[in-house]
Design a protein around this motif. Structure first.
Motif, PDB file in Angstrom:
ATOM      1  N   ILE A 131       0.669  -1.841  -0.306  1.00  0.00           N
ATOM      2  CA  ILE A 131      -0.142   0.147  -0.037  1.00  0.00           C
ATOM      3  C   ILE A 131       0.793   0.905   0.078  1.00  0.00           C
ATOM      4  O   ILE A 131       2.213   2.040   0.875  1.00  0.00           O
ATOM      5  CB  ILE A 131      -1.234  -0.137   1.173  1.00  0.00           C
ATOM      6  N   ALA A 132       0.879   2.789  -1.311  1.00  0.00           N
ATOM      7  CA  ALA A 132       1.161   3.071  -0.760  1.00  0.00           C
ATOM      8  C   ALA A 132       0.399   4.334  -1.136  1.00  0.00           C
ATOM      9  O   ALA A 132      -0.652   4.940  -0.906  1.00  0.00           O
ATOM     10  CB  ALA A 132       1.911   3.409  -2.382  1.00  0.00           C
ATOM     11  N   GLU A 133       1.225   5.483  -0.070  1.00  0.00           N
ATOM     12  CA  GLU A 133       0.175   7.058   0.075  1.00  0.00           C
ATOM     13  C   GLU A 133       1.416   8.007  -0.601  1.00  0.00           C
ATOM     14  O   GLU A 133       2.449   7.947  -0.127  1.00  0.00           O
ATOM     15  CB  GLU A 133       0.196   7.503   2.040  1.00  0.00           C
ATOM     16  N   THR A 179       5.552   2.417  -2.194  1.00  0.00           N
ATOM     17  CA  THR A 179       6.084   2.927  -3.147  1.00  0.00           C
ATOM     18  C   THR A 179       4.790   3.098  -4.827  1.00  0.00           C
ATOM     19  O   THR A 179       3.611   1.993  -4.871  1.00  0.00           O
ATOM     20  CB  THR A 179       6.968   1.446  -4.040  1.00  0.00           C
ATOM     21  N   ALA A 180       5.399   4.634  -5.163  1.00  0.00           N
ATOM     22  CA  ALA A 180       3.766   4.379  -5.815  1.00  0.00           C
ATOM     23  C   ALA A 180       4.554   4.647  -7.155  1.00  0.00           C
ATOM     24  O   ALA A 180       5.535   4.476  -7.613  1.00  0.00           O
ATOM     25  CB  ALA A 180       3.591   5.703  -5.762  1.00  0.00           C
ATOM     26  N   ARG A 181       3.778   3.627  -8.149  1.00  0.00           N
ATOM     27  CA  ARG A 181       3.558   2.834  -9.305  1.00  0.00           C
ATOM     28  C   ARG A 181       2.929   3.613 -10.647  1.00  0.00           C
ATOM     29  O   ARG A 181       1.645   3.397 -10.012  1.00  0.00           O
ATOM     30  CB  ARG A 181       3.913   1.629  -9.319  1.00  0.00           C
ATOM     31  N   SER A 182       2.784   3.592 -11.674  1.00  0.00           N
ATOM     32  CA  SER A 182       1.944   4.280 -12.247  1.00  0.00           C
ATOM     33  C   SER A 182       0.705   2.639 -12.624  1.00  0.00           C
ATOM     34  O   SER A 182       1.153   1.622 -11.937  1.00  0.00           O
ATOM     35  CB  SER A 182       2.420   4.229 -14.133  1.00  0.00           C
ATOM     36  N   GLY A 183      -0.190   3.352 -12.671  1.00  0.00           N
ATOM     37  CA  GLY A 183      -1.141   2.094 -12.853  1.00  0.00           C
ATOM     38  C   GLY A 183      -2.243   1.841 -11.282  1.00  0.00           C
ATOM     39  O   GLY A 183      -3.314   1.427 -11.235  1.00  0.00           O
ATOM     40  N   GLY A 196      12.557  16.074 -14.510  1.00  0.00           N
ATOM     41  CA  GLY A 196      12.497  16.379 -15.922  1.00  0.00           C
ATOM     42  C   GLY A 196      12.384  14.957 -16.850  1.00  0.00           C
ATOM     43  O   GLY A 196      12.393  15.282 -17.607  1.00  0.00           O
ATOM     44  N   HIS A 197      12.226  13.564 -15.845  1.00  0.00           N
ATOM     45  CA  HIS A 197      12.371  12.533 -16.451  1.00  0.00           C
ATOM     46  C   HIS A 197      11.344  11.741 -15.406  1.00  0.00           C
ATOM     47  O   HIS A 197      10.953  11.713 -15.226  1.00  0.00           O
ATOM     48  CB  HIS A 197      13.957  12.195 -16.199  1.00  0.00           C
ATOM     49  N   ALA A 198      11.089  11.145 -16.992  1.00  0.00           N
ATOM     50  CA  ALA A 198       9.699   9.936 -17.093  1.00  0.00           C
ATOM     51  C   ALA A 198       9.680   8.756 -15.560  1.00  0.00           C
ATOM     52  O   ALA A 198      11.158   8.391 -16.092  1.00  0.00           O
ATOM     53  CB  ALA A 198       9.078   9.488 -17.705  1.00  0.00           C
ATOM     54  N   VAL A 199       9.311   8.786 -14.984  1.00  0.00           N
ATOM     55  CA  VAL A 199       9.879   7.864 -13.677  1.00  0.00           C
ATOM     56  C   VAL A 199       8.516   6.675 -13.633  1.00  0.00           C
ATOM     57  O   VAL A 199       7.337   7.078 -14.077  1.00  0.00           O
ATOM     58  CB  VAL A 199      10.581   8.162 -12.819  1.00  0.00           C
ATOM     59  N   ASP A 200       8.811   4.946 -13.188  1.00  0.00           N
ATOM     60  CA  ASP A 200       7.495   4.512 -14.047  1.00  0.00           C
ATOM     61  C   ASP A 200       7.174   3.878 -12.382  1.00  0.00           C
ATOM     62  O   ASP A 200       6.688   3.926 -12.407  1.00  0.00           O
ATOM     63  CB  ASP A 200       7.691   2.743 -13.912  1.00  0.00           C
ATOM     64  N   SER A 201       8.276   4.219 -10.819  1.00  0.00           N
ATOM     65  CA  SER A 201       7.762   4.384  -9.576  1.00  0.00           C
ATOM     66  C   SER A 201       8.338   5.420  -9.377  1.00  0.00           C
ATOM     67  O   SER A 201       9.266   5.713  -8.911  1.00  0.00           O
ATOM     68  CB  SER A 201       8.165   3.008  -9.257  1.00  0.00           C
ATOM     69  N   PHE A 202       8.310   5.908  -7.667  1.00  0.00           N
ATOM     70  CA  PHE A 202       9.219   6.624  -6.502  1.00  0.00           C
ATOM     71  C   PHE A 202       8.577   5.843  -5.226  1.00  0.00           C
ATOM     72  O   PHE A 202       7.560   5.718  -5.255  1.00  0.00           O
ATOM     73  CB  PHE A 202       8.520   7.859  -7.196  1.00  0.00           C
ATOM     74  N   GLY A 203       9.734   6.498  -4.250  1.00  0.00           N
ATOM     75  CA  GLY A 203       9.205   5.498  -3.316  1.00  0.00           C
ATOM     76  C   GLY A 203       9.327   6.726  -2.150  1.00  0.00           C
ATOM     77  O   GLY A 203       8.930   7.667  -1.904  1.00  0.00           O
ATOM     78  N   THR A 211       9.541  13.121  -3.886  1.00  0.00           N
ATOM     79  CA  THR A 211       8.290  13.937  -4.377  1.00  0.00           C
ATOM     80  C   THR A 211       8.264  13.773  -5.819  1.00  0.00           C
ATOM     81  O   THR A 211       9.516  13.314  -6.372  1.00  0.00           O
ATOM     82  CB  THR A 211       8.783  15.543  -4.272  1.00  0.00           C
ATOM     83  N   ALA A 212       7.322  14.109  -6.702  1.00  0.00           N
ATOM     84  CA  ALA A 212       7.710  13.705  -7.713  1.00  0.00           C
ATOM     85  C   ALA A 212       6.105  14.740  -8.809  1.00  0.00           C
ATOM     86  O   ALA A 212       5.313  15.024  -7.981  1.00  0.00           O
ATOM     87  CB  ALA A 212       7.451  12.585  -8.555  1.00  0.00           C
ATOM     88  N   ARG A 213       6.278  14.825 -10.323  1.00  0.00           N
ATOM     89  CA  ARG A 213       4.826  15.464 -10.499  1.00  0.00           C
ATOM     90  C   ARG A 213       3.975  14.827 -11.541  1.00  0.00           C
ATOM     91  O   ARG A 213       4.768  13.698 -11.983  1.00  0.00           O
ATOM     92  CB  ARG A 213       5.606  16.277 -11.495  1.00  0.00           C
ATOM     93  N   VAL A 214       2.775  14.492 -10.958  1.00  0.00           N
ATOM     94  CA  VAL A 214       2.022  13.011 -10.943  1.00  0.00           C
ATOM     95  C   VAL A 214       1.264  13.500 -12.352  1.00  0.00           C
ATOM     96  O   VAL A 214       0.506  14.369 -12.071  1.00  0.00           O
ATOM     97  CB  VAL A 214       1.795  12.036  -9.798  1.00  0.00           C
ATOM     98  N   ARG A 215       0.607  12.471 -13.225  1.00  0.00           N
ATOM     99  CA  ARG A 215      -1.016  12.956 -13.980  1.00  0.00           C
ATOM    100  C   ARG A 215      -1.569  11.690 -13.365  1.00  0.00           C
ATOM    101  O   ARG A 215      -1.062  10.228 -13.142  1.00  0.00           O
ATOM    102  CB  ARG A 215      -0.632  12.256 -15.082  1.00  0.00           C
ATOM    103  N   LEU A 216      -2.672  12.272 -12.790  1.00  0.00           N
ATOM    104  CA  LEU A 216      -3.989  11.701 -11.787  1.00  0.00           C
ATOM    105  C   LEU A 216      -5.053  12.008 -12.878  1.00  0.00           C
ATOM    106  O   LEU A 216      -4.901  13.468 -13.274  1.00  0.00           O
ATOM    107  CB  LEU A 216      -4.327  11.884 -10.362  1.00  0.00           C
TER     108      LEU A 216
END
Length: 254
Positions: free
Chosen positions: A3-5, A29-33, A52-59, A63-68
């Motif tokens: 579970i990620a928050e 860990t946040a992951r696309s999907g 400035g780079h796309a990532v599949d996940s981050f822990g 911080t990250a800029r995400v598209r929801l």
């Protein structure tokens, strides 16, 4: 599935289909999907970008800029925590049924995660009052589970429960929001000192062992929430008088 928050820092752009947010991962860990709960609504993590780079996940801690995706993105607020759920999600009705019967849930939320999710729904003023009260009952059950899972003392468990009960009482009043007398009576029953004993220890609390200082601080926290009952009690009620006495002592506690 872990579970990620995600905690929202800001909503940078949004429309009826979704938007872009700056978030910090505060657990897992946040992951696309992934699917995230925002109250009773759901949003989908479509992509993330870091430096400035796309990532599949981050822990956690990053911080990250995400598209929801999801129309509720436009309503997200700074500080709001989004909790990942299975693709079919743990909705309010499912959680209520689970708490009533205690069957196993696929990817059961951890107690703290469940409490965070429930409190978010309880405090969401955009939801109908009836729905917020239902989330409040889930939050109370989650507080019990937190105490059991963490081996918390009766006093710590009482603080967890009293904080939720005090919020419901202040927001919705006696009846729908709970029983003021029960809140005050059950809170005071957890205190193992008399007001005079607590006041005596408070006078020279810096000289006390660390454990006793922590104990006094926990009593002060409990009294803070128990005080929510006082406005609803008759002035001559012995419980109201006891709460007033403890309120005066509480101001002296560390």
């Amino acid at each position: 599935m872990s579970i990620a928050e995600l905690q929202v820092y800001s909503v940078e752009e949004a429309d009826v289909t979704g938007g872009v947010c700056l978030v910090r991962c505060v657990g897992g860990t946040a992951r696309s999907g992934q699917v995230y709960a925002a109250g009773e609504s759901r949003v989908w993590l479509r992509g993330a970008e870091r430096h400035g780079h796309a990532v599949d996940s981050f822990g956690a801690g990053h911080t990250a800029r995400v598209r929801l995706a999801g129309e509720v993105v436009a309503l997200l607020i700074r500080g709001q925590v989004l909790t990942s759920v299975p693709p079919d999600g743990h909705g309010l009705a499912e959680l209520e049924a689970w708490l009533d019967t205690v069957p196993p849930l696929t990817d059961e939320p951890r107690p703290r995660t469940l409490r965070s999710l429930a409190i978010g729904g309880m405090q969401n003023e955009r939801l109908p009052d009836g729905t917020r009260l239902r989330w409040g009952r889930v939050a109370l059950a989650a507080a019990h589970r937190c105490a059991a899972a963490e081996g918390a003392s009766d006093l710590l468990r009482g603080i967890e429960l009293a904080s939720v009960r005090a919020y419901l009482l202040r927001e919705f009043g006696p009846g729908p929001g709970g029983d003021p007398a029960a809140l005050g009576r059950e809170a005071l029953a957890l205190i193992d000192l008399t007001p005079a004993e607590a006041a005596a220890r408070a006078r020279d609390w810096r000289a006390l062992p660390r454990e006793r200082i922590l104990h006094l601080r926990r009593i002060k926290n409990l009294l803070r929430w128990a005080g929510a009952a006082r406005p609803y009690l008759a002035p001559g009620d012995p419980l109201a008088q006891a709460l007033e006495t403890w309120s005066q002592v509480g101001r002296q506690l560390p």
